[in-house]
Design an enzyme around this catalytic site. Structure first.
Site, PDB file in Angstrom:
ATOM      1  N   LYS A 115     -14.420  41.745  25.527  1.00  0.00           N
ATOM      2  CA  LYS A 115     -14.723  43.021  26.186  1.00  0.00           C
ATOM      3  C   LYS A 115     -14.927  44.140  25.171  1.00  0.00           C
ATOM      4  O   LYS A 115     -15.747  45.029  25.378  1.00  0.00           O
ATOM      5  CB  LYS A 115     -13.612  43.388  27.178  1.00  0.00           C
ATOM      6  CG  LYS A 115     -13.635  42.523  28.428  1.00  0.00           C
ATOM      7  CD  LYS A 115     -12.777  43.112  29.532  1.00  0.00           C
ATOM      8  CE  LYS A 115     -12.770  42.193  30.745  1.00  0.00           C
ATOM      9  NZ  LYS A 115     -11.798  42.624  31.770  1.00  0.00           N
ATOM     10  N   LYS A 197     -20.490  27.563  34.791  1.00  0.00           N
ATOM     11  CA  LYS A 197     -19.875  27.923  36.067  1.00  0.00           C
ATOM     12  C   LYS A 197     -20.655  29.052  36.754  1.00  0.00           C
ATOM     13  O   LYS A 197     -21.185  29.926  36.071  1.00  0.00           O
ATOM     14  CB  LYS A 197     -18.445  28.404  35.783  1.00  0.00           C
ATOM     15  CG  LYS A 197     -17.489  28.210  36.945  1.00  0.00           C
ATOM     16  CD  LYS A 197     -16.080  28.591  36.533  1.00  0.00           C
ATOM     17  CE  LYS A 197     -15.635  29.817  37.279  1.00  0.00           C
ATOM     18  NZ  LYS A 197     -14.279  30.249  37.000  1.00  0.00           N
ATOM     19  N   LYS A 200     -19.765  35.780  38.629  1.00  0.00           N
ATOM     20  CA  LYS A 200     -20.160  37.029  39.266  1.00  0.00           C
ATOM     21  C   LYS A 200     -20.835  37.972  38.290  1.00  0.00           C
ATOM     22  O   LYS A 200     -21.433  38.959  38.695  1.00  0.00           O
ATOM     23  CB  LYS A 200     -18.981  37.698  39.991  1.00  0.00           C
ATOM     24  CG  LYS A 200     -17.747  37.956  39.193  1.00  0.00           C
ATOM     25  CD  LYS A 200     -16.668  38.573  40.102  1.00  0.00           C
ATOM     26  CE  LYS A 200     -15.372  38.786  39.343  1.00  0.00           C
ATOM     27  NZ  LYS A 200     -14.330  39.394  40.152  1.00  0.00           N
TER      28      LYS A 200
END
Ligand code: TRP
Length: 334
Positions: A115, A197, A200
């Site tokens: 991040k 995977k 989102k």
């Protein structure tokens, strides 16, 4: 442990739209857990502000996520579904636990590194101590089990380390939590790269089916799903795209892979994709209708928010007071 039952805690951020993978792999399977566990599902809005948010959007998304939990079948009378920011004990315990966490430990967190690289203009202290707030979430509720994805295992590990360190100094204050490894749902992969995977945060909008996608969008994404040139519908690792479509189909219809393979014997990929799309719509449409119905029932949702925040506050404050006493804060005079 809370009362008679073991306790379960999980948190989700309201940032980003939940995908079909989140639903089939997690949310849908949580509905019956309250029989065995005292369940707490927290909308972790305090974690969300470690990245800059538009206040109006955050507020709206937080409410949408809480509504979605209920629409998915988590009964707010049997599960505690609440906002982190409504229970001040989260922030208070996080402060105390900050004083029992080493910079070196936090420096090793891969999510922080990722991040920080992605938001180089805003590497704030909250982003660094994010795992400590998460530890506070879990430990406040004396959680025995925490359903988490593989990406959160490192945070669960540091939670256990902090709890063990604290218990080592002050005695048995915290339950040491474990990852929840009960019945796991289907693992749904990206429609555009079936080795990854379904996520989102995927940049490719066609890779993920979002829970609020309308039927046309669902059908279009399924039809564009990446397959292969083998021209046969078999359930095997050599055909990851077809396998993923069959997994989605099975998770949505309740059929087994064998049954599905028989059903599509001799058929083409086009037919498979249409059938998968229809099976997804059949699952998502009732969920979306329930969200729409609940959104109109403001009083019901407001009441769930109020009563569940009270329940969460009660359980959390009990742990917080114990901790405050252990570290030497003065007694409250009543
Ligand atoms: N960090 C988690 C995530 O991004 C969300 C979270 C916050 C969480 N607190 C938690 C998950 C406590 C499990 C338990 O997915």
């Amino acid at each position: 442990m809370i009362g008679e039952k073991k306790s379960l805690f999980s948190g989700m951020q309201a940032t980003g739209n939940l995908t079909l993978g989140n639903y089939l792999g997690a949310l849908r399977n949580w509905v019956t857990l309250n029989e065995e566990y005292e369940c707490f599902y927290c909308v972790v809005d305090e974690h969300s502000i470690t990245i800059r948010q538009d206040p109006a959007v955050l507020r709206k998304r937080a409410r949408a996520l809480l509504t979605l939990y209920i629409a998915a079948g988590l009964d707010p009378e049997k599960n505690c579904i609440y906002y982190q920011s409504h229970v001040s004990a989260h922030a208070e315990l996080a402060w105390i636990l900050n004083c029992f966490t080493y910079m070196g430990e936090l420096n090793r967190m891969t999510q922080f590194k990722d991040k920080a690289a992605k938001h180089a203009d805003n590497i704030n202290a909250g982003l660094f101590t994010y795992p400590v707030l998460m530890a506070a979430d879990i430990l406040l509720f004396q959680a025995d089990v925490v359903p988490v994805g593989i990406d959160q295992m490192q945070h669960l590990e540091i939670t256990r380390d902090i709890a063990q360190r604290f218990n080592g100094i002050y005695g048995d204050v915290f339950t040491i939590p474990e990852a929840y490894l009960g019945k796991v749902g289907a693992k749904i992969m990206s429609l555009q790269d079936p080795t990854k995977k379904m996520s989102k945060s995927d940049e490719n909008a066609n890779a993920s089916i979002y829970l609020m996608d309308d039927p046309d969008t669902v059908m279009r994404k399924c039809k564009r799903a990446v397959t292969d040139s083998e021209a046969q519908i078999l359930y095997r690792d050599e055909q990851p795209g077809v396998k993923n479509l069959l997994d989605i189909y099975c998770a949505c219809t309740g059929k087994t892979a064998d049954e599905a393979v028989k059903e599509f014997d001799g058929k083409g990929y086009g037919e498979l994709k249409t059938a998968v799309g229809e099976s997804v719509v059949a699952v998502l449409k009732p969920l979306q209708d329930e969200v729409a119905r609940l959104e109109k029932d403001k009083a019901y949702i407001d009441n769930a928010i109020k009563t569940n925040a009270e329940k969460a506050n009660y359980a959390a404050t009990k742990t917080l007071r114990k901790v405050q006493k252990k570290v030497g804060f003065p007694e409250r005079i009543r």
